[in-house]
Design a protein around this motif. Structure first.
Motif, PDB file in Angstrom:
ATOM      1  N   PHE A 128     -12.755  16.536  -6.132  1.00 23.64           N
ATOM      2  CA  PHE A 128     -11.855  15.889  -5.177  1.00 23.64           C
ATOM      3  C   PHE A 128     -10.895  16.833  -4.450  1.00 23.64           C
ATOM      4  O   PHE A 128     -10.640  16.638  -3.260  1.00 23.64           O
ATOM      5  CB  PHE A 128     -11.074  14.761  -5.859  1.00 23.64           C
ATOM      6  N   PRO A 129     -10.313  17.878  -5.098  1.00 23.31           N
ATOM      7  CA  PRO A 129      -9.443  18.794  -4.332  1.00 23.31           C
ATOM      8  C   PRO A 129     -10.131  19.417  -3.125  1.00 23.31           C
ATOM      9  O   PRO A 129      -9.537  19.520  -2.039  1.00 23.31           O
ATOM     10  CB  PRO A 129      -9.077  19.858  -5.379  1.00 23.31           C
ATOM     11  N   ALA A 130     -11.408  19.802  -3.286  1.00 20.33           N
ATOM     12  CA  ALA A 130     -12.146  20.386  -2.159  1.00 20.33           C
ATOM     13  C   ALA A 130     -12.388  19.339  -1.078  1.00 20.33           C
ATOM     14  O   ALA A 130     -12.297  19.635   0.127  1.00 20.33           O
ATOM     15  CB  ALA A 130     -13.474  20.949  -2.655  1.00 20.33           C
ATOM     16  N   ILE A 131     -12.681  18.106  -1.483  1.00 22.19           N
ATOM     17  CA  ILE A 131     -12.902  17.031  -0.514  1.00 22.19           C
ATOM     18  C   ILE A 131     -11.630  16.772   0.293  1.00 22.19           C
ATOM     19  O   ILE A 131     -11.669  16.610   1.520  1.00 22.19           O
ATOM     20  CB  ILE A 131     -13.359  15.742  -1.229  1.00 22.19           C
TER      21      ILE A 131
ATOM     22  N   SER B 236     -11.329  17.361   4.273  1.00 19.44           N
ATOM     23  CA  SER B 236     -11.050  16.155   5.058  1.00 19.44           C
ATOM     24  C   SER B 236      -9.809  16.326   5.924  1.00 19.44           C
ATOM     25  O   SER B 236      -9.796  15.934   7.097  1.00 19.44           O
ATOM     26  CB  SER B 236     -10.872  14.953   4.122  1.00 19.44           C
ATOM     27  N   VAL B 237      -8.769  16.919   5.352  1.00 21.88           N
ATOM     28  CA  VAL B 237      -7.521  17.120   6.099  1.00 21.88           C
ATOM     29  C   VAL B 237      -7.710  18.190   7.172  1.00 21.88           C
ATOM     30  O   VAL B 237      -7.288  18.026   8.321  1.00 21.88           O
ATOM     31  CB  VAL B 237      -6.378  17.510   5.138  1.00 21.88           C
ATOM     32  N   LYS B 238      -8.375  19.286   6.800  1.00 23.61           N
ATOM     33  CA  LYS B 238      -8.550  20.396   7.737  1.00 23.61           C
ATOM     34  C   LYS B 238      -9.428  20.009   8.919  1.00 23.61           C
ATOM     35  O   LYS B 238      -9.155  20.378  10.073  1.00 23.61           O
ATOM     36  CB  LYS B 238      -9.168  21.591   6.999  1.00 23.61           C
ATOM     37  N   LYS B 239     -10.479  19.245   8.658  1.00 23.34           N
ATOM     38  CA  LYS B 239     -11.424  18.855   9.703  1.00 23.34           C
ATOM     39  C   LYS B 239     -11.128  17.466  10.277  1.00 23.34           C
ATOM     40  O   LYS B 239     -11.870  16.977  11.129  1.00 23.34           O
ATOM     41  CB  LYS B 239     -12.853  18.879   9.162  1.00 23.34           C
ATOM     42  N   GLN B 240     -10.036  16.840   9.789  1.00 23.13           N
ATOM     43  CA  GLN B 240      -9.628  15.504  10.263  1.00 23.13           C
ATOM     44  C   GLN B 240     -10.741  14.461  10.074  1.00 23.13           C
ATOM     45  O   GLN B 240     -11.035  13.660  10.968  1.00 23.13           O
ATOM     46  CB  GLN B 240      -9.198  15.560  11.730  1.00 23.13           C
TER      47      GLN B 240
ATOM     48  N   THR C 176      -6.901   7.995   6.140  1.00 26.38           N
ATOM     49  CA  THR C 176      -7.311   8.273   4.760  1.00 26.38           C
ATOM     50  C   THR C 176      -8.701   8.892   4.724  1.00 26.38           C
ATOM     51  O   THR C 176      -9.599   8.436   5.440  1.00 26.38           O
ATOM     52  CB  THR C 176      -7.321   6.966   3.934  1.00 26.38           C
ATOM     53  N   PRO C 177      -8.911   9.940   3.887  1.00 24.37           N
ATOM     54  CA  PRO C 177     -10.261  10.517   3.733  1.00 24.37           C
ATOM     55  C   PRO C 177     -11.255   9.469   3.224  1.00 24.37           C
ATOM     56  O   PRO C 177     -10.905   8.614   2.408  1.00 24.37           O
ATOM     57  CB  PRO C 177     -10.050  11.623   2.694  1.00 24.37           C
ATOM     58  N   THR C 178     -12.479   9.545   3.698  1.00 24.34           N
ATOM     59  CA  THR C 178     -13.498   8.544   3.327  1.00 24.34           C
ATOM     60  C   THR C 178     -14.692   9.154   2.607  1.00 24.34           C
ATOM     61  O   THR C 178     -15.748   8.530   2.535  1.00 24.34           O
ATOM     62  CB  THR C 178     -14.015   7.839   4.598  1.00 24.34           C
ATOM     63  N   LEU C 179     -14.525  10.349   2.057  1.00 26.84           N
ATOM     64  CA  LEU C 179     -15.675  11.053   1.491  1.00 26.84           C
ATOM     65  C   LEU C 179     -15.680  11.062  -0.031  1.00 26.84           C
ATOM     66  O   LEU C 179     -16.245  11.968  -0.658  1.00 26.84           O
ATOM     67  CB  LEU C 179     -15.706  12.497   2.022  1.00 26.84           C
ATOM     68  N   GLY C 180     -15.071  10.065  -0.644  1.00 25.83           N
ATOM     69  CA  GLY C 180     -15.042  10.005  -2.102  1.00 25.83           C
ATOM     70  C   GLY C 180     -16.426   9.884  -2.722  1.00 25.83           C
ATOM     71  O   GLY C 180     -16.640  10.287  -3.869  1.00 25.83           O
ATOM     72  N   GLY C 181     -17.374   9.346  -1.966  1.00 28.77           N
ATOM     73  CA  GLY C 181     -18.731   9.205  -2.485  1.00 28.77           C
ATOM     74  C   GLY C 181     -19.391  10.534  -2.802  1.00 28.77           C
ATOM     75  O   GLY C 181     -20.323  10.587  -3.630  1.00 28.77           O
ATOM     76  N   ILE C 182     -18.924  11.616  -2.183  1.00 27.72           N
ATOM     77  CA  ILE C 182     -19.508  12.942  -2.452  1.00 27.72           C
ATOM     78  C   ILE C 182     -19.296  13.317  -3.912  1.00 27.72           C
ATOM     79  O   ILE C 182     -20.220  13.797  -4.589  1.00 27.72           O
ATOM     80  CB  ILE C 182     -18.886  14.005  -1.522  1.00 27.72           C
ATOM     81  N   ALA C 183     -18.083  13.101  -4.423  1.00 28.15           N
ATOM     82  CA  ALA C 183     -17.780  13.456  -5.814  1.00 28.15           C
ATOM     83  C   ALA C 183     -18.596  12.605  -6.787  1.00 28.15           C
ATOM     84  O   ALA C 183     -19.070  13.101  -7.812  1.00 28.15           O
ATOM     85  CB  ALA C 183     -16.284  13.287  -6.079  1.00 28.15           C
ATOM     86  N   ILE C 184     -18.751  11.333  -6.462  1.00 27.69           N
ATOM     87  CA  ILE C 184     -19.549  10.440  -7.319  1.00 27.69           C
ATOM     88  C   ILE C 184     -20.996  10.922  -7.367  1.00 27.69           C
ATOM     89  O   ILE C 184     -21.610  11.015  -8.440  1.00 27.69           O
ATOM     90  CB  ILE C 184     -19.470   8.992  -6.803  1.00 27.69           C
ATOM     91  N   PHE C 185     -21.542  11.245  -6.201  1.00 23.50           N
ATOM     92  CA  PHE C 185     -22.918  11.720  -6.117  1.00 23.50           C
ATOM     93  C   PHE C 185     -23.099  13.036  -6.866  1.00 23.50           C
ATOM     94  O   PHE C 185     -24.058  13.192  -7.645  1.00 23.50           O
ATOM     95  CB  PHE C 185     -23.311  11.900  -4.648  1.00 23.50           C
TER      96      PHE C 185
ATOM     97  N   MET D  67     -14.230   5.599  -0.997  1.00 22.17           N
ATOM     98  CA  MET D  67     -15.588   6.046  -1.339  1.00 22.17           C
ATOM     99  C   MET D  67     -16.490   6.082  -0.114  1.00 22.17           C
ATOM    100  O   MET D  67     -17.492   6.791  -0.108  1.00 22.17           O
ATOM    101  CB  MET D  67     -16.208   5.180  -2.439  1.00 22.17           C
ATOM    102  N   GLY D  68     -16.141   5.347   0.942  1.00 22.50           N
ATOM    103  CA  GLY D  68     -16.934   5.344   2.159  1.00 22.50           C
ATOM    104  C   GLY D  68     -18.317   4.736   1.949  1.00 22.50           C
ATOM    105  O   GLY D  68     -18.662   4.291   0.852  1.00 22.50           O
ATOM    106  N   ASP D  69     -19.111   4.729   2.993  1.00 18.43           N
ATOM    107  CA  ASP D  69     -20.480   4.222   2.890  1.00 18.43           C
ATOM    108  C   ASP D  69     -21.320   5.092   1.963  1.00 18.43           C
ATOM    109  O   ASP D  69     -22.251   4.597   1.318  1.00 18.43           O
ATOM    110  CB  ASP D  69     -21.133   4.186   4.277  1.00 18.43           C
TER     111      ASP D  69
END
Length: 374
Positions: free
Chosen positions: A34-37, A41-45, A60-69, A226-228
């Motif tokens: 999650f820290p990398a996500i 997310s913040v740097k690339k908006q 809000t960042p929407t890439l939480g699904g990456i960590a789950i995967f 978590m996003g789509d």
């Protein structure tokens, strides 16, 4: 020497340690991803911008699904060599297809048609190459065994329905993740009862991957969705659990769940399916709109309008679903149609209880006003 040990190693002989290892690995990977996500997310908006239907007011960042995967990938590739490798390899392939589709949808926009085709492809891979499908209804409506192609088509329908159900309920903090956490715990229990260590391991790993996500999903400052990506992967995983559980239970008459698997599986995913079918009916039959059009008629939206917080709604829904699952376990030896009717009646009543209570309080307030007008 190591090869000899691995050749004769049986996870069932060290079950508690084995499952703890799967949980710990997934928890560690998810927590440290999650820290990398957040940074990217913040740097690339790469943020979700609040809209008219949004229950949030901040980007809000929407890439939480990456960590789950990533957590599930690491557990599958490290511990999977001692489990049912073929099933895990194909499961990972299906999740990977949905991961990239979900990621594209979170970062850009993906058409519903492409998502639908991707879901069908991911499901077909598992159905065809592992022959994991729903072979019958355990006697519900007199159907014990389905013809092969009807079985395949119905199983595809179940996959698509459950994947999209978890995607649609992801509207407030914790709801999709909380229900997924409960579902994985319930399936871990039934798979352990059936001595299916492979699926029990993945279910426990999914729990480990979801806990760090839920912690951040409920946070006020470093919140993440978590996003789509996440909702499709979780929906796909749970739909596979449903199909595998029903299919395995129906193959062996000695199974503890031979006469109850479809009803028990339905009890685990009851709320997502109830809300999805309800919202589709409202959109198509009442408002004469596409069932996939956006609105605020979900049960969680109605609970928000009654003044409940995201945490209260999530806790209420997850607890009710857990209670429903326990009750279904208690009457799993009843006649199958009786099980089904009890589940539908009890489930509908439990999820309507809050609205019935508020309606009664409203009626009481109106009577008091009528009796003592100002």
């Amino acid at each position: 020497m190591i090869q000899d040990l691995l050749e004769y190693f049986n996870p069932l002989d060290y079950l508690a340690l084995w499952l703890f290892s799967a949980f710990a690995i997934a928890l560690f990977v998810s927590f440290n991803t999650f820290p990398a996500i957040f940074m990217i997310s913040v740097k690339k908006q790469l943020m979700d911008v609040p809209g008219l239907r949004s229950a949030h007011s901040k980007r809000t960042p929407t890439l939480g699904g990456i960590a789950i995967f990533m957590s599930l990938v690491v557990v599958t590739t490290t511990l999977g060599g001692l489990l049912d490798t073929k099933v895990l390899l194909l499961l990972l392939g299906g999740m990977t297809i949905l991961f990239f589709l979900g990621l594209k949808d979170d970062l850009l926009v993906l058409s519903p048609r492409k998502k639908f085709l991707g879901q069908l492809l991911a499901a077909l891979i598992l159905i065809i190459f592992t022959d994991t499908r729903i072979i019958g209804f355990s006697g519900i409506l007199g159907v014990t065994t389905l013809p092969y192609w009807i079985s395949v088509i119905f199983t595809l329908f179940v996959y698509v329905l459950i994947i999209n159900a978890y995607n649609l309920i992801d509207g407030i903090d914790g709801l999709a993740g909380g229900l997924a956490l409960f579902a994985c715990g319930a399936f871990a229990y039934v798979f352990l009862t059936m001595e299916d260590v492979t699926l029990a391991t993945i279910a426990v790993a999914a729990i480990g991957s979801l806990i760090p996500f839920l912690r951040l999903n409920f946070a006020k400052k470093r919140k993440i969705f978590m996003g789509d990506t996440g909702s499709m992967i979780i929906g796909f995983l749970i739909s596979f659990f449903v199909v595998r559980f029903i299919g395995e239970a129906q193959m062996y008459k000695a199974s503890s769940f031979y006469n109850s698997a479809p009803v028990l599986a339905l009890s685990i995913v009851f709320f997502p399916l109830l809300d999805t079918l309800r919202i589709f009916f409202i959109r198509a039959a009442i408002h004469k709109k596409s069932p996939f059009s956006a609105d605020q008629n979900h049960l969680h939206h109605n609970l928000l309008k009654l003044g409940y917080s995201h945490k209260q709604i999530t806790a209420c829904v997850v607890i009710i679903n857990a209670v429903l699952f326990v009750f279904t376990l208690l009457f799993k030896d009843f006649e199958i149609h009786l099980q089904f009717v009890i589940l539908l009646c009890l489930g509908t009543l439990l999820y309507s209880a809050v609205f019935i209570y508020h309606w009664l309080m409203d009626q009481k307030s109106k009577r008091k006003t009528a009796e003592h007008p100002s």
